[in-house]
Design an enzyme around this catalytic site. Structure first.
Site, PDB file in Angstrom:
ATOM      1  N   ASN A 112      -8.808  10.066   1.035  1.00 44.13           N
ATOM      2  CA  ASN A 112      -8.660   8.628   0.818  1.00 44.13           C
ATOM      3  C   ASN A 112      -7.374   8.446   0.033  1.00 44.13           C
ATOM      4  O   ASN A 112      -7.245   9.013  -1.046  1.00 44.13           O
ATOM      5  CB  ASN A 112      -9.856   8.103   0.013  1.00 44.13           C
ATOM      6  CG  ASN A 112      -9.627   6.713  -0.571  1.00 44.13           C
ATOM      7  OD1 ASN A 112     -10.120   6.397  -1.640  1.00 44.13           O
ATOM      8  ND2 ASN A 112      -8.872   5.880   0.104  1.00 44.13           N
ATOM      9  N   GLY A 113      -6.433   7.703   0.613  1.00 41.52           N
ATOM     10  CA  GLY A 113      -5.204   7.472  -0.139  1.00 41.52           C
ATOM     11  C   GLY A 113      -4.010   7.332   0.757  1.00 41.52           C
ATOM     12  O   GLY A 113      -4.128   7.216   1.970  1.00 41.52           O
ATOM     13  N   TYR A 172     -12.519  -5.654  -5.898  1.00 41.38           N
ATOM     14  CA  TYR A 172     -12.915  -5.978  -4.525  1.00 41.38           C
ATOM     15  C   TYR A 172     -13.521  -4.824  -3.742  1.00 41.38           C
ATOM     16  O   TYR A 172     -14.510  -4.980  -3.044  1.00 41.38           O
ATOM     17  CB  TYR A 172     -11.688  -6.495  -3.751  1.00 41.38           C
ATOM     18  CG  TYR A 172     -11.926  -6.591  -2.262  1.00 41.38           C
ATOM     19  CD1 TYR A 172     -12.678  -7.637  -1.728  1.00 41.38           C
ATOM     20  CD2 TYR A 172     -11.432  -5.623  -1.390  1.00 41.38           C
ATOM     21  CE1 TYR A 172     -12.929  -7.707  -0.362  1.00 41.38           C
ATOM     22  CE2 TYR A 172     -11.679  -5.696  -0.026  1.00 41.38           C
ATOM     23  CZ  TYR A 172     -12.427  -6.744   0.477  1.00 41.38           C
ATOM     24  OH  TYR A 172     -12.675  -6.814   1.822  1.00 41.38           O
TER      25      TYR A 172
HETATM   26  P1  AMP Z   1      -6.637 -14.177   1.878  1.00 42.83           P
HETATM   27  O1  AMP Z   1      -7.402 -15.030   2.815  1.00 42.83           O
HETATM   28  O2  AMP Z   1      -5.517 -13.436   2.570  1.00 42.83           O
HETATM   29  O3  AMP Z   1      -6.176 -14.858   0.645  1.00 42.83           O
HETATM   30  O4  AMP Z   1      -7.611 -13.007   1.434  1.00 42.83           O
HETATM   31  C1  AMP Z   1      -8.474 -13.194   0.373  1.00 42.83           C
HETATM   32  C2  AMP Z   1      -9.836 -12.677   0.727  1.00 42.83           C
HETATM   33  O5  AMP Z   1      -9.737 -11.364   1.282  1.00 42.83           O
HETATM   34  C3  AMP Z   1     -10.717 -12.577  -0.473  1.00 42.83           C
HETATM   35  O6  AMP Z   1     -11.896 -13.258  -0.126  1.00 42.83           O
HETATM   36  C4  AMP Z   1     -10.973 -11.103  -0.700  1.00 42.83           C
HETATM   37  O7  AMP Z   1     -12.353 -10.882  -0.910  1.00 42.83           O
HETATM   38  C5  AMP Z   1     -10.528 -10.436   0.568  1.00 42.83           C
HETATM   39  N1  AMP Z   1      -9.659  -9.274   0.338  1.00 42.83           N
HETATM   40  C6  AMP Z   1      -8.841  -9.012  -0.672  1.00 42.83           C
HETATM   41  N2  AMP Z   1      -8.180  -7.853  -0.492  1.00 42.83           N
HETATM   42  C7  AMP Z   1      -8.587  -7.366   0.695  1.00 42.83           C
HETATM   43  C8  AMP Z   1      -8.276  -6.190   1.454  1.00 42.83           C
HETATM   44  N3  AMP Z   1      -7.403  -5.294   1.006  1.00 42.83           N
HETATM   45  N4  AMP Z   1      -8.894  -6.035   2.651  1.00 42.83           N
HETATM   46  C9  AMP Z   1      -9.759  -6.951   3.106  1.00 42.83           C
HETATM   47  N5  AMP Z   1     -10.103  -8.070   2.435  1.00 42.83           N
HETATM   48  C10 AMP Z   1      -9.524  -8.279   1.242  1.00 42.83           C
END
Ligand code: AMP
Length: 484
Positions: free
Chosen positions: A102-103, A257
């Site tokens: 993982n990484g 998250y």
């Molecule tokens: P956005 O709609 O692009 O602002 O994404 C924000 C949403 O995506 C939030 O509800 C987070 O829970 C989720 N989120 C944040 N980082 C990630 C990630 N790396 N991969 C998938 N979902 C993400």
């Protein structure tokens, strides 16, 4: 971002079906591809694009024999997600070695284009574990077969650390019938060891997240330290090797998250930390004189624990105002803004009763591009909310992650180069607050005061490894060409 799990049971036991169960518990770490590599004197492999439940059939499980096995779930952040990039990887010559990680390696482009070709090793995949595997094998080659296994693994891990820069945790199998694991010198990615007593002896497990142990009945032993390796000989006590000393900077976004709330990372309960985020956000909200809402509503799922505690501390009712359709794929990786926005509407449906005529506070764990928040605020207004306030349990995300958390490129971050007020206007909220970075870090540290620093690169643009910036340029070019 990905997840792995390795199981090493006494000889005579088969571990693959349990490994399968454990991978399902880690499915949130990657839904793109999965694989299992087992060993019973020979390696047996099954890997494919797709979800764990769709890849393995009974006939695969019968073939995946052995008391040692490693498994992987993939969430691709580089490469095009090709099938041959799925993990685990293995080689049979000059040594039998299997590996999953993982990484992300920040010097992968250089390793693939220059360093390994100079050694006549063509890396064939776009998966950086292949580079770690070869670097490890090169280190092993410099040892004598007669040396104790822990000394040989020590040399091999040192060689991997020497070549592979970035953030990675690894688990693997050696054809001597031994499992091993290691965590890069900064310890950005999690890696934890578990133990279960069988009547035949002790089984060992090594995983990205402790939740895999809960479902399999393993006890948590401890997290690997940064720069540390472990050698697991089934039935014997583990041998720990501190390969290098370095400052430990675990990723704070795992707590925000990525990880499941029922996991522990470096002794820190993800659940309790998210509760602390909620409490800290409530205090910050109150201290700043922000408008007090009638109701607190989480954006499901990852913001729930924080939102519930935020509501409790503020003395405001908590309501589940959105129903999530679990069968809609990830909106985050959809190819364009329009497709992402459409999917968000299909994914989250409001219960108008909780919105009509109320000043609602919506809580999410993070705002990346702002799609989710913008769309959800619109949905809340359509459902009858008088005012829509928005809180993020983490600070503004402004910088891409070079270590494998899928984040937008710089220009996609809604908060990049903007004030909070400008972001508020952009997402259409009546009030917006982000948890301040010092409070965020304090919430993480409260779970384990021994952690001196977290990697907060996605919020600050300051990365704990040296060549992160160069890697980000290469990554952004690769993404642009993949999109084209
Ligand atoms: P956005 O709609 O692009 O602002 O994404 C924000 C949403 O995506 C939030 O509800 C987070 O829970 C989720 N989120 C944040 N980082 C990630 C990630 N790396 N991969 C998938 N979902 C993400």
């Amino acid at each position: 971002m990905c997840g792995f799990l390795g199981l090493a049971s006494p000889l005579g036991l088969d571990v693959s079906s349990e490994l399968y169960e454990g991978l399902i518990a880690l499915q949130h770490r990657g839904q793109d591809a999965a694989g299992i590599l087992s060993f019973d004197g020979m390696f047996h492999l099954r890997k494919q694009n797709g979800m764990v439940r769709d890849i393995f059939r009974s006939r695969d499980m019968l073939r995946l024999r052995g008391n040692l096995a490693i498994g992987h779930v993939r969430y691709p952040t580089v490469g095009l997600g090709a099938e041959e990039d799925a993990q685990p990887f293995y080689m049979n010559f000059p040594f039998g070695i299997g590996m999953a990680h993982n990484g992300n390696l920040t010097n992968w482009v250089d390793l693939k284009a220059n360093q390994f070709p100079q050694d006549n090793i063509p890396l064939e995949s776009s998966c950086d574990v292949e580079a770690i595997l070869y670097a490890f094998a090169q280190g092993l080659q410099r040892t004598l077969a007669s040396e104790p296994i822990e000394q040989r693994i020590h040399q091999a891990v040192a060689a991997a650390f020497d070549r592979a820069k970035g953030a990675y945790s690894v688990c693997g199998i050696l054809s001597e019938g031994v499992m091993f694991g290691f965590r890069d010198p900064t310890g950005i990615k999690p890696c934890i060891l578990g133990r279960r007593q069988e009547k035949e002896g002790i089984s060992w497990a090594i995983a990205s997240e402790s939740v895999a142990f809960d479902v399999l009945g393993f006890d948590r032993v401890r997290d690997l330290k940064n720069g540390e390796a472990v050698v697991l000989v089934p039935g014997q006590e583990p041998i720990f090797i501190q390969v290098v000393e370095h400052a430990h900077t675990p990723c704070i976004f795992e707590l925000v998250y990525f990880s499941r709330p029922d996991s522990f990372l470096d002794e820190v309960s993800v659940y309790k930390t998210r509760r602390r985020f909620g409490e800290a956000l409530a205090k910050q909200w109150q201290e700043s004189g922000a408008p007090i809402p009638d109701v607190v509503i989480p954006i499901p799922d990852s913001a729930r624990d924080a939102a519930l505690n935020m509501a409790e501390v503020m003395g405001v009712p908590y309501r589940e105002g959105f129903t999530k359709n679990r069968y809609i794929g990830r909106t985050f990786i959809m190819p364009n803004q329009e497709a992402r926005q459409r999917s968000i509407r299909r994914k989250l449906n409001p219960i108008p009763l909780e919105f009509e005529g109320k000043n609602v506070l919506l809580v999410d764990d993070s705002i990346v591009r702002g799609n989710t928040s913008r769309k959800i605020i619109e949905i809340a207004r359509r459902a009858g909310a008088s005012k829509v306030y928005f809180a993020s349990t983490s600070p503004p995300l402004t910088s891409p992650c070079p270590y494998g958390i899928d984040m937008a490129t710089e220009k996609d971050f809604v908060a990049r180069g903007k004030t909070v007020e400008q972001v508020r206007l952009e997402i259409g909220a009546d009030y917006l607050a982000y948890l301040e970075i010092d409070r965020l870090i304090a919430c993480g540290k409260a779970g384990n005061p021994e952690i001196q620093n977290f990697c907060t690169g996605c919020f600050t643009g300051k990365y704990p490894t040296a060549d992160a910036a160069e890697h980000l340029e290469a990554l952004s070019a690769e993404r642009a060409s993949a999109r084209n």
